[in-house]
Design a protein around this motif. Structure first.
Motif, PDB file in Angstrom:
ATOM      1  N   ILE A  85      37.615   3.531  19.814  1.00  0.00           N
ATOM      2  CA  ILE A  85      37.448   4.557  18.783  1.00  0.00           C
ATOM      3  C   ILE A  85      38.777   5.290  18.594  1.00  0.00           C
ATOM      4  O   ILE A  85      39.359   5.772  19.568  1.00  0.00           O
ATOM      5  N   PRO A  86      39.273   5.388  17.350  1.00  0.00           N
ATOM      6  CA  PRO A  86      40.531   6.117  17.110  1.00  0.00           C
ATOM      7  C   PRO A  86      40.403   7.588  17.500  1.00  0.00           C
ATOM      8  O   PRO A  86      39.360   8.216  17.297  1.00  0.00           O
ATOM      9  N   VAL A  87      41.479   8.131  18.060  1.00  0.00           N
ATOM     10  CA  VAL A  87      41.536   9.533  18.475  1.00  0.00           C
ATOM     11  C   VAL A  87      42.681  10.205  17.738  1.00  0.00           C
ATOM     12  O   VAL A  87      43.793   9.671  17.697  1.00  0.00           O
ATOM     13  N   GLY A  88      42.405  11.379  17.159  1.00  0.00           N
ATOM     14  CA  GLY A  88      43.446  12.125  16.458  1.00  0.00           C
ATOM     15  C   GLY A  88      44.296  12.942  17.406  1.00  0.00           C
ATOM     16  O   GLY A  88      45.482  12.684  17.576  1.00  0.00           O
ATOM     17  N   LEU A  89      43.706  13.950  18.048  1.00  0.00           N
ATOM     18  CA  LEU A  89      44.406  14.815  18.990  1.00  0.00           C
ATOM     19  C   LEU A  89      43.810  14.630  20.388  1.00  0.00           C
ATOM     20  O   LEU A  89      42.580  14.639  20.549  1.00  0.00           O
ATOM     21  N   PHE A  90      44.656  14.477  21.367  1.00  0.00           N
ATOM     22  CA  PHE A  90      44.227  14.417  22.770  1.00  0.00           C
ATOM     23  C   PHE A  90      44.689  15.712  23.420  1.00  0.00           C
ATOM     24  O   PHE A  90      45.889  15.953  23.600  1.00  0.00           O
ATOM     25  N   VAL A  91      43.738  16.579  23.759  1.00  0.00           N
ATOM     26  CA  VAL A  91      44.036  17.919  24.272  1.00  0.00           C
ATOM     27  C   VAL A  91      43.683  17.979  25.750  1.00  0.00           C
ATOM     28  O   VAL A  91      42.581  17.599  26.156  1.00  0.00           O
ATOM     29  N   ASP A  92      44.628  18.434  26.556  1.00  0.00           N
ATOM     30  CA  ASP A  92      44.361  18.619  27.980  1.00  0.00           C
ATOM     31  C   ASP A  92      45.270  19.714  28.516  1.00  0.00           C
ATOM     32  O   ASP A  92      45.937  20.413  27.755  1.00  0.00           O
TER      33      ASP A  92
END
Length: 881
Positions: free
Chosen positions: A644-651
Motif C-alpha cells: 500500500i502506498p504511503v504518503g508521510l511516515f511519521v515517527d
C-alpha cells in the motif's frame, strides 16, 4: 487386469522397498495433516487391507499366481501405508490430546525441561518444554512468560533470592500458570490471522501455559548425553565468537549449527532473496560434507572400511544431536547413514528408498512435521535433485564446462523443486539463486571444517579458535557480500510466476503459429519446407509471450484494485476512527470524510493487518504514524508498506531522511554501526521499505498539527527524538552530533511514544501509544470524547486524575485474548469504570469504531464488531464543536 498392471508397475518399475517406505511416509503424513482418531484410521485401513487380502487369495495362491508374483509386494505396500497411518494417528493423539489438554482452563504447577531456545516476544519470551511431572509426563507444551517474569535475552525473574535466572535449552524449571488451548485464526470475523493452533500442532504441542509472574524456579539442568550435548553446544557458541565481530559469528553459527537466532533480520532477508538461505539450515550439504571429511581423514590413516563406516555414522548422529535434530538434518543424517551402510555391505545405493526411510524416521517422531515448511523444502529439494540434476546436466555440458554445468544443474534443480513450496509459504522465489549458489556452496565444506576445528581446538586455547574463526570469517564475509549484492535483484511472486508460465506458453504458441503460417503459404521450395527464419520465430515467440505473460499481472492488479474499490463503497460518510482488533498490539485507522486514510501503529507481525486494511477499502495511507518502535506497534507494517502506498511516515526516530515537515529541527543520520538485531533493525527495515516506495519521512514535533480535510492530527512528543544505538537498542538524541547515549529500557521507550489527538467532526480521540498516565501528565491535553487506553490497559495506564482532566465518555483497550501479560490490569479496569467511562475491549468486542453522529446530530456513535449477545453497541456522546 488393473490389479496386475498396478502390481507390475509398483514392483518392477519403482522397486518394492522404495514404494513401501514411501507408502509408510504417506500414511504418517496423512495422520499429521488430518489428525484422524486412532480407531477410525485403524478400522478403515483394516477393512481395506482385509478386502485386498480376500481379493488376492481369490485371484490365485499357487506358484506363479497373483499372490506370489504381484500380490505380496502390493500387500506390503498397503500394509506399510496402514502401519504409517496408524502409528501417526497414535502419535498425534498422544501429542495433542494428552493429559495436559484435559486440564485446559485450570491452573497447575508442573516441572518442565526446556527443549529449545527462548524466543523474544517483545514484552516477554516463549519457549517449548517437555513435562516431567507430576501431570502429563513426556508431553510437550508452549510456555509464555511476561517481562514481569522474564528479562532481556531470556533472563527470567523467579522467586529465588538470586534475582535473575537464565532460561536456556536444557534447564529444568518449576512453572506455575494457566493452561489454555491454542488459539484459532484471529482477525476480521475471526477467520483470518495467525493460526496458533495449526502452528503448534506442527510442533507436536496441544496446550499453552501462561506463566504467572514470580512463578518460575530453576531446579537445575538435565544430565546424561542430552546434558553433555547442551554443554558442548554452549561451548561451541563461545568458541565460534572468539576473534570476530558478532554478526560474522552469528552467521558462522548459522552455517555450522543452523542457529539463526542472532543473525540480523536484514541479513536473513538478503539470504532468502538471493536464494542461499539453505546454507543457514543444516541439511544434506552440511552432513554429507562432514561425513566425507571424517572418512577422508580415516582413509588417509589406512583405517579399515568398517572403522570408516562406523566413524562416519557416529559423527553424523552426534552432529545431528548437536544441531537439534530438526527435519532437514534428520533427513540428511538418515540418508547419509543408509548410503554408508549400503556401500559397506556392497549393496546398490537406492536413493529413493533412502529418502523414503528418512521421511519415515522424521514423521514417526512427529507426524505434524509434514506441514512444516522446513520439511517440505528439504524433501522437495532432494526429490528434485534426484529427478532433474542428471537431465539438466546433460543439456548444459555441451554449452558449459563440466564442473560449472554440474553446479548450475544442481542449483537449478533445487530451485525448481522448492519453488512451489516457497511461493505458497513465503510468497516469493529467488530469481538469482542459480547464480548465487555456485558462488557460495563450494565454500560451505571449508567453512564447516574451519568452524569445527575452532570448536575442537578452542578447548585447548582460545587463540586457536580466534585464528580459525578469522579464516572462516573471510569466507563468511564473501558469502555475505554475494547475498547482499544479489538480494537487490527482483524476486518472483505468485503473480510473477503465473506471468512467467503464461509467457512461456505464449512464446511456444507464437513460435508454432509463425511456423504454421509460413508452411501454409504457397510454393513447395526447400526454403518453405524448412520453415521461417529463426529471427521470425523468436519475434513471434516474444510477441506471444508478452501478450499472454501480461494477462496474470493485469488480472491480479485489476482484482486488487477492484476489491479495494468494492470495499470502499462502505466508506463512512462522516469519517471514523477505528481501533482495529490486532491481538496484543495496537493499530488505529482514521478514515476521513474526504476519502483519506491515516494509520497510527500497525500491530504485531501476526495481525494480518494488510487484509484488514484492504477489507476496509484502504488502498493508500496518506499518513502512517508509528508511536514508538516496539514490535507490537509496527510488526504488522512490514507487508503493508510493500503493498500500500504511503504518503508521510511519521515517527520519533532520528535515524534516516528527516525533512522537518512537522518539526523544523534537523535530523542527521547517526551513522552508527549496523549490528542491530531484533526490534531496532526490524523497525528501521520497515521504515526504509516505506521510504524506498516513495514515502516522505518526518519527525513528530511537540505541539505540531497536521490537517487532512476535516480531520486534524495534534501531536505531542518528547523534545529529544530517539536514535538507534549500534548495539541494537535506543537512546535519546540530545544533539545531532552526539554519540550513543544511555540505552533506554522498554519502559523508557514506552514513555517516548508519540501522542496523537485525532479531531474528527467535533470529536476528540486520544491515541497515546504506550505512554502511560505518568508520561501523559507532562503534556497539556484538552478534553477528548474517547481515549485509546495506553499500553493495553497495563497497571498505571490511566489514573483518576488523568480521566478527570480528559473527561472522556468512552475508553477502548486494544488487547489480545488470554494474553500472557495479564492485560488489561484489573486495577485499570476498575479506575475506568469508577470514572463512569464506558469501556470497550478488542479481545471481547473486536474492532471498535468511533464516529460522529449521522444526519447532522451532535454526538458520537460507537460501534463494536462483536458484542456479547450479538449486535452493534452504540453510545451517544456530546459534541465539542
Amino acid at each position: 487386469m488393473w490389479f496386475e498392471r498396478c502390481s507390475r508397475w509398483l514392483t518392477l518399475r519403482a522397486g518394492v522397498s522404495r514404494c513401501a517406505w514411501m507408502a509408510a511416509a504417506v500414511g504418517l503424513a496423512f495422520a499429521g495433516v488430518e489428525c484422524p482418531p486412532v480407531k477410525v484410521v485403524i478400522g478403515v485401513t483394516g477393512l481395506v487391507l482385509g478386502a485386498l487380502v480376500v481379493a488376492v487369495i481369490r485371484s490365485g495362491v499357487g506358484r506363479g499366481g497373483a499372490l506370489s508374483t504381484h500380490g505380496a509386494p502390493f500387500l506390503l505396500i498397503v500394509l506399510s501405508l496402514t502401519a504409517g497411518a496408524s502409528w501417526g494417528a497414535v502419535r498425534v493423539d498422544a501429542q495433542l490430546r494428552g493429559e495436559l489438554a484435559s486440564m485446559v482452563g485450570a491452573r497447575s504447577e508442573i516441572v518442565v525441561e526446556v527443549i529449545d531456545s527462548p524466543r523474544d516476544r517483545g514484552n516477554g519470551v516463549s519457549f517449548s518444554a517437555r513435562s516431567l511431572g507430576p501431570r502429563g509426563v513426556g508431553e510437550h507444551l508452549l510456555i509464555e512468560m511476561t517481562r514481569g517474569a522474564s528479562g532481556a535475552g531470556g533472563a527470567a525473574k523467579g522467586s529465588s533470592a538470586d534475582g535473575d535466572i537464565l532460561i536456556q535449552e536444557g534447564a529444568i524449571l518449576v512453572v506455575r500458570g494457566l493452561l489454555r488451548a491454542p488459539e484459532s485464526p484471529t482477525g476480521r470475523g475471526g477467520g483470518s490471522g495467525f493460526d496458533e493452533r495449526a502452528w503448534l500442532a506442527r510442533e507436536g504441542i496441544g496446550v499453552v501455559m501462561v506463566a504467572e509472574p514470580t512463578a518460575v524456579r530453576v531446579l537445575g539442568r538435565r544430565e546424561g548425553l542430552a546434558g553433555a550435548l547442551d554443554r558442548l553446544r554452549t561451548r561451541a557458541r563461545v568458541h565460534l565468537a572468539v576473534g570476530i565481530d558478532p554478526v560474522t559469528s552469528s552467521m558462522l553459527r548459522g552455517i555450522l549449527l543452523g542457529d539463526k537466532a542472532d543473525i540480523p533480520d536484514s541479513s536473513l532477508d538478503a539470504f532468502r532473496r538471493s536464494g542461499i538461505a539453505h546454507i543457514l539450515a543444516v541439511s544434506g550439504l552440511h552432513v554429507g560434507a562432514l561425513a566425507a571429511f571424517v572418512m577422508l581423514i580415516l582413509q588417509g590413516a589406512r583405517a579399515a572400511p568398517w572403522v570408516r563406516t562406523l566413524a562416519g555414522s557416529v559423527t553424523v548422529v552426534l552432529f545431528a544431536l548437536l544441531t537439534g535434530a530438526g527435519p532437514s538434518v534428520t533427513r540428511a543424517s538418515v540418508m547419509v547413514i543408509t548410503m554408508l551402510l549400503a556401500r559397506f555391505v556392497g549393496r546398490g545405493r537406492d536413493t529413493w528408498a533412502a529418502l523414503g526411510l528418512a521421511a519415515v524416521v522424521v514423521l514417526a517422531r512427529d507426524p505434524g512435521a509434514a506441514m512444516a515448511p522446513g520439511f517440505q523444502l528439504s524433501f522437495s529439494a532432494v526429490a528434485a535433485l534426484l529427478l532433474l540434476t542428471r537431465p539438466l546436466e546433460q543439456r548444459l555440458i555441451p554449452r558449459l564446462p563440466p564442473r560449472i554445468a554440474q553446479a548450475v544443474a544442481v542449483s537449478l534443480a533445487a530451485t525448481i523443486g522448492t519453488a512451489p513450496v516457497s511461493l505458497l509459504t513465503f510468497g516469493q522465489v529467488s530469481l538469482v539463486g542459480v547464480a548465487a549458489n555456485p558462488l557460495v556452496v563450494p565454500l560451505v565444506p571449508l567453512i564447516m571444517a574451519l568452524g569445527l576445528g575452532s570448536v575442537a581446538l578452542g578447548f585447548a586455547s582460545p587463540l586457536l579458535s580466534g585464528a580459525l574463526n578469522t579464516a572462516a570469517g573471510v569466507l563468511v564475509g564473501w558469502v555475505s557480500v554475494v547475498a547482499a549484492l544479489l538480494a537487490k535483484a527482483p524476486v518472483m511472486t505468485m503473480a510473477n510466476a503465473a506471468s512467467v508460465l503464461m509467457g512461456v506458453v505464449g512464446a511456444f504458441l507464437g513460435s508454432r503459429a509463425a511456423t504454421a503460417r509460413y508452411r501454409d503459404g504457397s510454393g513447395s521450395s526447400p526454403r518453405r519446407r524448412a520453415g521461417p527464419h529463426p529471427v521470425v520465430r523468436v519475434v513471434a515467440g516474444l510477441i506471444g509471450g508478452v501478450l499472454l505473460g501480461t494477462v496474470p499481472l493485469g488480472v491480479s492488479s485489476a482484482y486488487s484494485r477492484g476489491a479495494v474499490w468494492w470495499a470502499a463503497r462502505d466508506w463512512p460518510e462522516m469519517g471514523e476512527v477505528r481501533v482495529l482488533d490486532v491481538g496484543e498490539g495496537n493499530a488505529v485507522l482514521v478514515r476521513t470524510p474526504q476519502g483519506s486514510a491515516v494509520l497510527i501503529d500497525g500491530g504485531p507481525a501476526q495481525a494480518d493487518l494488510l487484509d484488514d486494511l484492504l477489507h476496509l477499502g484502504v488502498g493508500r495511507l496518506d499518513v502512517l504514524v508509528v508511536s514508538h518502535p516496539h514490535a507490537d506497534h509496527f510488526g504488522g507494517l512490514a507487508e503493508v508498506v510493500r503493498r500500500i502506498p504511503v504518503g508521510l511516515f511519521v515517527d520519533q526516530v532520528e535515524e534516516g531522511a528527516g525533512t522537518g515537515v512537522l518539526d523544523t529541527r534537523s535530523s542527521a543520520n547517526s551513522g552508527e554501526g549496523s549490528a542491530m538485531n531484533s526490534e531496532a533493525e526490524a523497525f528501521l527495515a520497515v521504515r526504509e521499505a516505506a521510504l524506498a516506495a516513495g514515502a516522505q519521512h518526518v519527525l513528530a514535533g511537540d505541539d505540531a498539527t497536521l490537517t487532512l480535510g476535516d480531520v486534524s492530527l495534534e501531536f505531542d512528543a518528547p523534545e529529544a527524538p530517539l536514535r538507534a544505538r549500534a548495539d541494537g537498542g535506543w537512546a535519546r538524541a540530545r544533539a545531532p552530533s552526539s554519540r550513543d547515549g544511555p540505552a533506554l529500557s522498554s519502559e523508557g521507550l514506552n514513555t517516548s511514544s508519540v501522542v496523537v489527538i485525532v479531531r474528527l467532526g467535533g470529536l476528540g480521540i486520544l491515541v497515546p501509544g504506550d505512554a502511560e498516565a505518568a508520561a501523559l501528565a507532562g503534556y497539556t491535553l484538552t478534553d477528548v470524547d474517547c481515549v485509546v487506553v495506553p499500553h493495553h490497559g497495563s497497571r498505571g495506564a490511566v489514573t483518576s486524575s488523568l480521566l478527570g482532566a480528559l473527561s472522556p465518555e468512552v475508553a477502548v483497550i486494544s488487547v489480545g485474548a488470554d494474553n500472557p501479560f495479564g492485560h488489561p490490569e484489573s486495577g485499570t479496569i476498575e479506575t475506568i469504570e469508577n470514572a463512569g467511562v464506558r469501556l470497550f475491549r478488542t479481545d471481547l468486542s473486536g474492532s471498535v469504531s468511533i464516529a460522529p453522529s449521522a444526519g447532522g446530530e451532535s454526538g458520537m456513535r460507537v460501534g463494536a464488531e462483536k458484542v456479547a449477545g450479538g449486535g452493534i453497541g452504540v453510545a451517544a456522546g456530546r459534541s465539542r464543536r
